[in-house]
Each structure stands twice: as C-alpha cells, then as structure tokens.
Design a protein around this motif. Structure first.
Motif, PDB file in Angstrom:
ATOM      1  N   LYS A  82       0.834  -1.207   0.000  1.00  0.00           N
ATOM      2  CA  LYS A  82       0.000   0.000   0.000  1.00  0.00           C
ATOM      3  C   LYS A  82       0.871   1.260   0.000  1.00  0.00           C
ATOM      4  CE  LYS A  82      -4.338  -1.724   1.937  1.00  0.00           C
ATOM      5  NZ  LYS A  82      -4.098  -3.159   1.799  1.00  0.00           N
ATOM      6  N   PRO A  83       0.348   2.359  -0.539  1.00  0.00           N
ATOM      7  CA  PRO A  83       1.142   3.587  -0.639  1.00  0.00           C
ATOM      8  C   PRO A  83       1.392   4.229   0.721  1.00  0.00           C
ATOM      9  CG  PRO A  83      -1.119   4.006  -1.316  1.00  0.00           C
ATOM     10  CD  PRO A  83      -0.998   2.514  -1.126  1.00  0.00           C
ATOM     11  N   LEU A  84       2.271   5.208   0.719  1.00  0.00           N
ATOM     12  CA  LEU A  84       2.593   6.003   1.899  1.00  0.00           C
ATOM     13  C   LEU A  84       1.948   7.376   1.743  1.00  0.00           C
ATOM     14  CD1 LEU A  84       4.318   6.357   4.527  1.00  0.00           C
ATOM     15  CD2 LEU A  84       6.142   7.239   3.041  1.00  0.00           C
TER      16      LEU A  84
ATOM     17  N   LYS B 157      11.084   3.876   0.865  1.00  0.00           N
ATOM     18  CA  LYS B 157      11.748   4.791  -0.075  1.00  0.00           C
ATOM     19  C   LYS B 157      11.233   4.645  -1.500  1.00  0.00           C
ATOM     20  CE  LYS B 157      16.225   5.745   2.084  1.00  0.00           C
ATOM     21  NZ  LYS B 157      17.690   5.691   1.895  1.00  0.00           N
ATOM     22  N   SER B 158      10.911   3.454  -1.906  1.00  0.00           N
ATOM     23  CA  SER B 158      10.450   3.228  -3.277  1.00  0.00           C
ATOM     24  C   SER B 158       8.930   3.188  -3.395  1.00  0.00           C
ATOM     25  CB  SER B 158      11.030   1.911  -3.812  1.00  0.00           C
ATOM     26  OG  SER B 158      10.598   0.822  -3.015  1.00  0.00           O
ATOM     27  N   ARG B 159       8.234   3.457  -2.292  1.00  0.00           N
ATOM     28  CA  ARG B 159       6.764   3.373  -2.272  1.00  0.00           C
ATOM     29  C   ARG B 159       6.143   4.628  -2.888  1.00  0.00           C
ATOM     30  NH1 ARG B 159       4.214   0.079   1.540  1.00  0.00           N
ATOM     31  NH2 ARG B 159       6.315  -0.797   1.785  1.00  0.00           N
ATOM     32  N   ASP B 160       5.025   4.456  -3.595  1.00  0.00           N
ATOM     33  CA  ASP B 160       4.260   5.612  -4.066  1.00  0.00           C
ATOM     34  C   ASP B 160       3.887   6.483  -2.877  1.00  0.00           C
ATOM     35  OD1 ASP B 160       4.438   4.685  -6.621  1.00  0.00           O
ATOM     36  OD2 ASP B 160       2.321   4.131  -6.808  1.00  0.00           O
TER      37      ASP B 160
ATOM     38  N   ASN C 292      18.413  15.921  -7.599  1.00  0.00           N
ATOM     39  CA  ASN C 292      18.947  14.591  -7.320  1.00  0.00           C
ATOM     40  C   ASN C 292      20.110  14.630  -6.329  1.00  0.00           C
ATOM     41  OD1 ASN C 292      18.837  11.810  -7.595  1.00  0.00           O
ATOM     42  ND2 ASN C 292      20.358  11.778  -9.248  1.00  0.00           N
ATOM     43  N   THR C 293      19.964  15.504  -5.312  1.00  0.00           N
ATOM     44  CA  THR C 293      21.007  15.610  -4.304  1.00  0.00           C
ATOM     45  C   THR C 293      20.644  14.875  -3.016  1.00  0.00           C
ATOM     46  OG1 THR C 293      20.017  17.701  -3.608  1.00  0.00           O
ATOM     47  CG2 THR C 293      21.872  17.807  -5.153  1.00  0.00           C
ATOM     48  N   ASN C 294      19.390  14.458  -2.905  1.00  0.00           N
ATOM     49  CA  ASN C 294      18.927  13.738  -1.720  1.00  0.00           C
ATOM     50  C   ASN C 294      18.134  12.515  -2.181  1.00  0.00           C
ATOM     51  OD1 ASN C 294      19.750  15.846   0.271  1.00  0.00           O
ATOM     52  ND2 ASN C 294      18.253  17.059  -0.887  1.00  0.00           N
ATOM     53  N   THR C 295      17.555  11.827  -1.220  1.00  0.00           N
ATOM     54  CA  THR C 295      16.660  10.723  -1.564  1.00  0.00           C
ATOM     55  C   THR C 295      15.551  11.222  -2.487  1.00  0.00           C
ATOM     56  OG1 THR C 295      17.067   9.617   0.541  1.00  0.00           O
ATOM     57  CG2 THR C 295      15.039   9.038  -0.621  1.00  0.00           C
ATOM     58  N   VAL C 296      15.299  10.515  -3.548  1.00  0.00           N
ATOM     59  CA  VAL C 296      14.204  10.872  -4.449  1.00  0.00           C
ATOM     60  C   VAL C 296      12.899  10.364  -3.840  1.00  0.00           C
ATOM     61  CG1 VAL C 296      13.187  10.505  -6.724  1.00  0.00           C
ATOM     62  CG2 VAL C 296      15.654  10.889  -6.504  1.00  0.00           C
ATOM     63  N   ILE C 297      11.999  11.284  -3.546  1.00  0.00           N
ATOM     64  CA  ILE C 297      10.709  10.930  -2.961  1.00  0.00           C
ATOM     65  C   ILE C 297       9.731  10.637  -4.088  1.00  0.00           C
ATOM     66  CG2 ILE C 297       8.802  11.778  -1.545  1.00  0.00           C
ATOM     67  CD1 ILE C 297      10.834  13.534  -0.063  1.00  0.00           C
ATOM     68  N   GLN C 298       9.066   9.495  -3.998  1.00  0.00           N
ATOM     69  CA  GLN C 298       8.217   9.019  -5.092  1.00  0.00           C
ATOM     70  C   GLN C 298       6.834   9.669  -5.050  1.00  0.00           C
ATOM     71  OE1 GLN C 298       9.706   7.047  -7.359  1.00  0.00           O
ATOM     72  NE2 GLN C 298      11.541   7.165  -6.070  1.00  0.00           N
ATOM     73  N   LEU C 299       6.829  11.005  -5.152  1.00  0.00           N
ATOM     74  CA  LEU C 299       5.581  11.760  -5.064  1.00  0.00           C
ATOM     75  C   LEU C 299       4.722  11.526  -6.303  1.00  0.00           C
ATOM     76  CD1 LEU C 299       3.839  13.870  -3.585  1.00  0.00           C
ATOM     77  CD2 LEU C 299       5.144  15.644  -4.789  1.00  0.00           C
ATOM     78  N   LYS C 300       3.485  11.097  -6.066  1.00  0.00           N
ATOM     79  CA  LYS C 300       2.567  10.809  -7.171  1.00  0.00           C
ATOM     80  C   LYS C 300       1.372  11.747  -7.215  1.00  0.00           C
ATOM     81  CE  LYS C 300       5.102   7.309  -8.296  1.00  0.00           C
ATOM     82  NZ  LYS C 300       6.000   7.403  -9.471  1.00  0.00           N
ATOM     83  N   GLY C 301       1.002  12.331  -6.073  1.00  0.00           N
ATOM     84  CA  GLY C 301      -0.176  13.186  -6.106  1.00  0.00           C
ATOM     85  C   GLY C 301      -0.435  13.889  -4.798  1.00  0.00           C
TER      86      GLY C 301
END
Length: 480
Positions: A117-119, A212-215, A242-251
């Motif tokens: 499930k997403p975060l 980290k890889s979660r939507d 791209n200097t920090n963790t890439v947050i998988q922002l979807k909406g």
C-alpha cells in the motif's frame, strides 16, 4: 498587497463571534485569525517564486537513523481497543541539530498488505494546528477518543485501511514538536515549514527505508492548502536536483483548502446567502460595499452589513452549519454526525502522562490543539494558484475535495478558485455513490479533480467517515 485591516478585523470578529457559541475544533479559529490579521504577511506571487527558486539548501541535514524505528514502535496506546492488527510508531525527527528543532510524528501502517500500500503524509492546517489531535484522533486515524478522555474506540473508516499514514505535527511549536531555540517560533512561516517538512521526510525515509520506493501522496485540509502545494513543489525541485533521496511523489489531495485568501473571504458571504443564513438586503450591501482585495479606507456601509450578518446568523457552528453545538458529554458515535465535544476529549487524552509516555513524547510544554507559542506567521503567498498550476503541469495527480456544509472555507471558494485556473473540463459534473446513496459530486478538469462530500463540514472525515474513505480510495486509484 496588504489587506484593509479594519475590514478584515471586522470580518474576523464576525466569524469568531459565531464560532464562539459552537465550541468548534480549534483549526477554524486559527485559520480565521490568520486570514484576518494584518500581522500575516502576504507576499506576491513573483516574490514567492523567487524565494522558492533561490532556495539552495542542498543537501538537507540527514542524521543517522539506526535503531530509531525500533525505539519508536508503540507497544500499546492507553485505552486502545483489543485486537489491534497494525503497527504504530511515534517519535521525533531532528530537522536542525544546531537549534535543537525536532518534529513529532505518529505513523500507522495498514492492517493488511502494508507492504504493497502507498505512503501518505497527512497535514492539518491552522496555520499551527495539530495533525494528531484533529487528523488522527478526530478524522481519518484508526482511533477516536471516548467521552471519558481516557479510552479509545475504533474508527472503521480509517484511511489506514487503504494506505500507510504519517500524521506530522508541523511546524515546530505545534503539538509535541518543539525547538530548543525560542527565536525559531518568531520566524515561522510557509517557507520554513516547507523546508522542515521536507527535511523530516528525508530523515524519516532513512528511518523507514522500506518506504523509499513506495508511491507517496500528500493529503490535508484547511491551511494545508498552503502547506501541500509548497511541499510538493519543493520535493519536485529537489528530486530534479537529485542531491537527496528521491521521494516518489505521485499526487496531492486537499480538503476545504485555503488557497486564495481574497477569494475565500468573498465567497464566505456568497455561501452564507445561498444557504439562507443572511438576509437578501444584507448580502446586497456586502456585495456593493465590501472590497475584499482592496487596501482602501474603511467603508461604513460594509461594516454595518457585516455586523448585521453576524446577528442574522445567530448561534451556529460555522465549521458545519447544520451541526449541533457542544453542550456536554454526548459522545455520539454516528457515522453521520460526530460528537461536537470531541475536541475536549482529545485534549484530555493527549495530556495524560501515560499517553505521552506511550507516544515517546519529550516536549517541553503541554499539548494543545493549536499552538499558543507561534504568535505571528512570518510569510505566506497571497495565492497558491500559480503553484498549483505548476504542479498540474508536472503531471502530479491533483485533487480538491470539499465538505459542502463548511462556511469557513466553503465549497463556493474552492469552485471559484479552480475556475481561476482556467482548466478545460474533461468529465462533466456527476454524482458519486456509497452504499447506493449519493456521497457527493465530482467534476474532472484537465489535470485536476474536484469532489464534494455531501453532508460534511470542514473536517470531512470526521463528519462523513465512510464517504471520506470512499473519496480517498478513489483518489489513490485515480478516479471514481
């Protein structure tokens, strides 16, 4: 442009007078104080974007997180129901070690299939109000507080049924979040809140690396109509760098969202008139004499009409114009109508020593629903519509939802604000349903969706939990 302080002081007193009879959740009072205060600095769109684009705070502070997730796990909240089938965590994430600034969070995982499930990050507004006290304990969290102020009961329509949800106390000075540097509370504003929330997320994802890889989605209400677009914009900018963790922002999804101040103050009176709360003559005078975006001198006719409107409305809850007022410990557990005294129960529960121990709290002050430490708000753009337009262009999923019984940030304000974006309609207005009843209405624009929730006030999941969950589930899926 600074607003006409005399006019907005009158508007503020009008609304607070009405709210004072209803003992409403504190978020309404806080938003009204902000929107009517000459101390609230409104900066123009161009200046705001200059601040955002010139923010070179890279990389953000990241601290070692080993062992902190295990230490944050909640064994059991005092008074919680038996047979809880999901994990809970709470604790602090340091966002500025030099100043000793730390943000407090409460995190609930989904009881089933949490790994798929997403975060979701949930933010309440204010500015300066608690996401745990309102969001978690009165709206979309897994528990609500009984009238004894000591025990909890299950919210069957909790949003952790469909997502893993973080409730964040933001900024420092709100709820259990704090700073060891008292001057931090004097410079709090939109920009510092976005920066600290972003730093929180980067560190939280180090503490919970499995996400980290979660939507990832951001949700919230009221003044979170500022917090959410600003945070989303910062995430996209930092992802691109791209200097920090890439947050998988979807909406993003925003409820009864305060996004354009001038529009909102004007539309309050349109809403009051269309819902038969003020007289035709009073409304006509307000329309003719109250300039809600002008810095011109005070207008006596406008003043008199606003005073008349206050008297015409009488003793109601402006947060939900059809709700009963708090008149004691009623402890209503209806799916249609929440307990109007719930805020008092939450305040009692959050200040119990055993509750704070279970939550791993070490804040230097008592918990309050809205901050009494942050007195002034340092910066806020006059409108978030340009930011929202940029987010739509980025391809993010952007939704608004609106409880149709709220007069503080009414549906008329949301619809007018969306109209100002000038987006083409892609799917026409239509009803959506829950259990064979109309749950609300939805219209799809190019890049944006508006959903109303029928029979809900400002805190939509509190008034209509099942409908709110259905709406949110549809948002996660991308449509009804």
């Amino acid at each position: 442009m600074m607003r006409n302080s005399a006019l907005f002081s009158l508007l503020l007193s009008f609304l607070l007078f009405s709210l004072s009879y209803s003992n409403p959740p504190h978020e309404a009072n806080q938003l009204l104080k902000f929107s009517g205060s000459p101390k609230a600095l409104k900066i123009a769109r161009d200046n705001w974007w200059k601040i955002i684009k010139n923010n070179n705070k890279f990389p953000v502070y990241v601290s070692p997180q080993e062992g902190l997730r295990e230490a944050d796990k909640i064994e059991k909240l005092p008074g919680q129901p038996e047979d809880v089938k999901f994990d809970q965590y709470s604790g602090y994430v340091t966002v500025d070690p030099m100043k000793g600034r730390a943000l407090f969070y409460y995190f609930v995982e989904a009881p089933q299939d949490s790994g798929s499930k997403p975060l979701v990050l949930w933010l309440n507004g204010g500015p300066g109000c608690s996401s745990i006290g309102a969001g978690a304990m009165q709206e979309l969290g897994p528990f609500r507080v009984n009238s004894d102020g000591k025990t909890l009961y299950a919210n069957k329509a909790s949003w952790n049924n469909v997502a893993n949800v973080i409730f964040l106390e933001s900024p420092a000075g709100v709820g259990f979040s704090y700073s060891n540097t008292s001057s931090d509370y004097e410079i709090t504003g939109d920009k510092s809140t976005a920066d600290d929330t972003y730093t929180f997320l980067i560190n939280w994802l180090e503490r919970f690396p499995q996400y980290k890889s979660r939507d990832f989605f951001i949700a919230g209400e009221s003044y979170a109509g500022h917090y959410i677009p600003e945070l989303a914009s910062l995430i996209l900018k930092n992802n691109a760098a791209n200097t920090n963790t890439v947050i998988q922002l979807k909406g993003i999804v925003m409820g009864n969202a305060y996004v354009d101040g001038d529009t909102n103050e004007k539309e309050i009176f349109n809403y009051l008139w269309t819902h038969a709360l003020i007289a035709d003559e009073t409304y006509s005078i307000i329309q003719s004499n109250c300039n809600f975006s002008s810095s011109s001198s005070r207008n006596a006719e406008c003043d008199e009409a606003i005073t008349a409107a206050r008297n015409e409305i009488g003793r109601i809850d402006m947060y939900d114009i059809y709700a009963p007022l708090c008149s004691g410990s009623s402890n209503i557990k209806s799916s249609v109508q929440p307990d109007p005294c719930a805020g008092g129960y939450v305040n009692s529960y959050m200040n119990l020593a055993e509750v704070q121990k279970a939550l791993h709290v070490n804040a230097p002050y008592s918990w309050t629903a809205c901050s009494d430490i942050i007195e002034d708000w340092h910066d806020a753009p006059a409108t978030l519509l340009p930011t929202i337009h940029e987010l739509i262009g980025s391809g993010l999923r952007v939704w608004f939802y609106s409880g149709d019984q709220d007069s503080v940030v009414p549906v008329t304000s949301t619809r007018t604000s969306i109209d100002m974006l000038k987006l083409p309609v892609e799917s026409q207005w239509k009803p959506w349903h829950v259990d064979n009843e109309v749950g609300g209405y939805v219209i799809g624009y190019k890049g944006l969706t508006l959903a109303t929730v029928r029979g809900a006030g400002h805190l939509v999941p509190s008034y209509q939990p099942e409908r709110a969950l259905a709406m949110f589930s549809s948002f996660l899926k991308g449509g009804f």
